[in-house]
Design a protein around this motif. Sequence first.
Motif, PDB file in Angstrom:
ATOM      1  N   PHE A 164       3.106 -13.887  12.074  1.00 15.01           N
ATOM      2  CA  PHE A 164       2.590 -14.623  10.434  1.00 15.01           C
ATOM      3  C   PHE A 164       2.646 -16.125  10.409  1.00 15.01           C
ATOM      4  N   TYR A 165       2.550 -16.766  11.757  1.00 14.30           N
ATOM      5  CA  TYR A 165       2.297 -18.121  11.721  1.00 14.30           C
ATOM      6  C   TYR A 165       0.762 -18.435  11.338  1.00 14.30           C
ATOM      7  N   GLY A 167      -0.968 -18.969   8.800  1.00 10.13           N
ATOM      8  CA  GLY A 167      -1.503 -18.484   7.729  1.00 10.13           C
ATOM      9  C   GLY A 167      -1.937 -17.019   7.732  1.00 10.13           C
ATOM     10  N   VAL A 168      -1.590 -16.453   8.541  1.00  9.23           N
ATOM     11  CA  VAL A 168      -1.972 -14.986   8.693  1.00  9.23           C
ATOM     12  C   VAL A 168      -1.633 -13.969   7.677  1.00  9.23           C
ATOM     13  N   GLN A 169      -2.380 -13.674   6.859  1.00 11.47           N
ATOM     14  CA  GLN A 169      -1.925 -12.881   5.855  1.00 11.47           C
ATOM     15  C   GLN A 169      -2.494 -11.382   5.713  1.00 11.47           C
ATOM     16  N   SER A 170      -3.707 -11.335   6.154  1.00  9.64           N
ATOM     17  CA  SER A 170      -4.616 -10.235   5.942  1.00  9.64           C
ATOM     18  C   SER A 170      -4.172  -9.343   6.945  1.00  9.64           C
ATOM     19  N   GLY A 173      -6.597 -10.162   9.776  1.00  6.70           N
ATOM     20  CA  GLY A 173      -5.793 -11.003  10.411  1.00  6.70           C
ATOM     21  C   GLY A 173      -4.831 -10.826  11.409  1.00  6.70           C
ATOM     22  N   MET A 174      -3.878  -9.885  10.886  1.00  2.45           N
ATOM     23  CA  MET A 174      -2.804  -9.048  11.738  1.00  2.45           C
ATOM     24  C   MET A 174      -3.236  -8.225  13.059  1.00  2.45           C
ATOM     25  N   SER A 193      -7.072 -15.458  16.378  1.00  2.00           N
ATOM     26  CA  SER A 193      -6.124 -16.210  15.579  1.00  2.00           C
ATOM     27  C   SER A 193      -5.805 -17.646  16.107  1.00  2.00           C
TER      28      SER A 193
END
Length: 206
Positions: A164-165, A167-170, A173-174, A193
């Motif tokens: 989660f570094y 700014g991965v939030q969606s 994105g994961m 990423s």
Amino acid sequence: MKPYVVAMTGASGVVYGRRCVEILAELGHKIVLVVSRSARLILTEELHIPPGDFTRVEHFTCMFRPDILEHLKVYSPDEFTSPLASGSYPIQGMIIIPCSMRTLGAIASGAGENLIHRAADCTIKEGRPLILVPRETPLHAIHLENMLRLARLGVRIVPAAPAFYGGVQSFDGMIDFVVGKVFDQLGLEHALSPRWIGSECWTRSD
């Protein structure tokens, strides 16, 4: 150009496999896809892919764009006459994403029950890159021992564990984070990423 082999097996997380195929195709690579019988059920459950003939590229029109399908060749997991069943068939590497514990155990024991197991065995014996993406949790001792046995043979184990570094939030994105880790093991350039470059916002005490 030698293709990459992508296999989807009976574990939750087939969205990782779909994204892996998409990005490989967008990068210009040919892909040979094998979907296990259990994975077909999960594709229907998780991605709402209708039941049908998963040995035909045309069946994947509801899963991939037409330009992705142009890079795709599909085999049945029961098709032992496929070129994948021989180490003489040249490939760039193989990715099993997601990788079920049954598949991992079969590969670790050398007990090839289907084309996916056989292709993985060929990949190992020919010294080519093999990436396994398990999603199972928690893991018991047999799972871990199988992973250790394969890791000692040079197989790369990349758990489906997004960070989660950066700014991965969606959700997307994961997914891209995990697929990016797979590509890192293959030496493939990508921008899926952000890279960790350390914190630049700390204050010196002096």
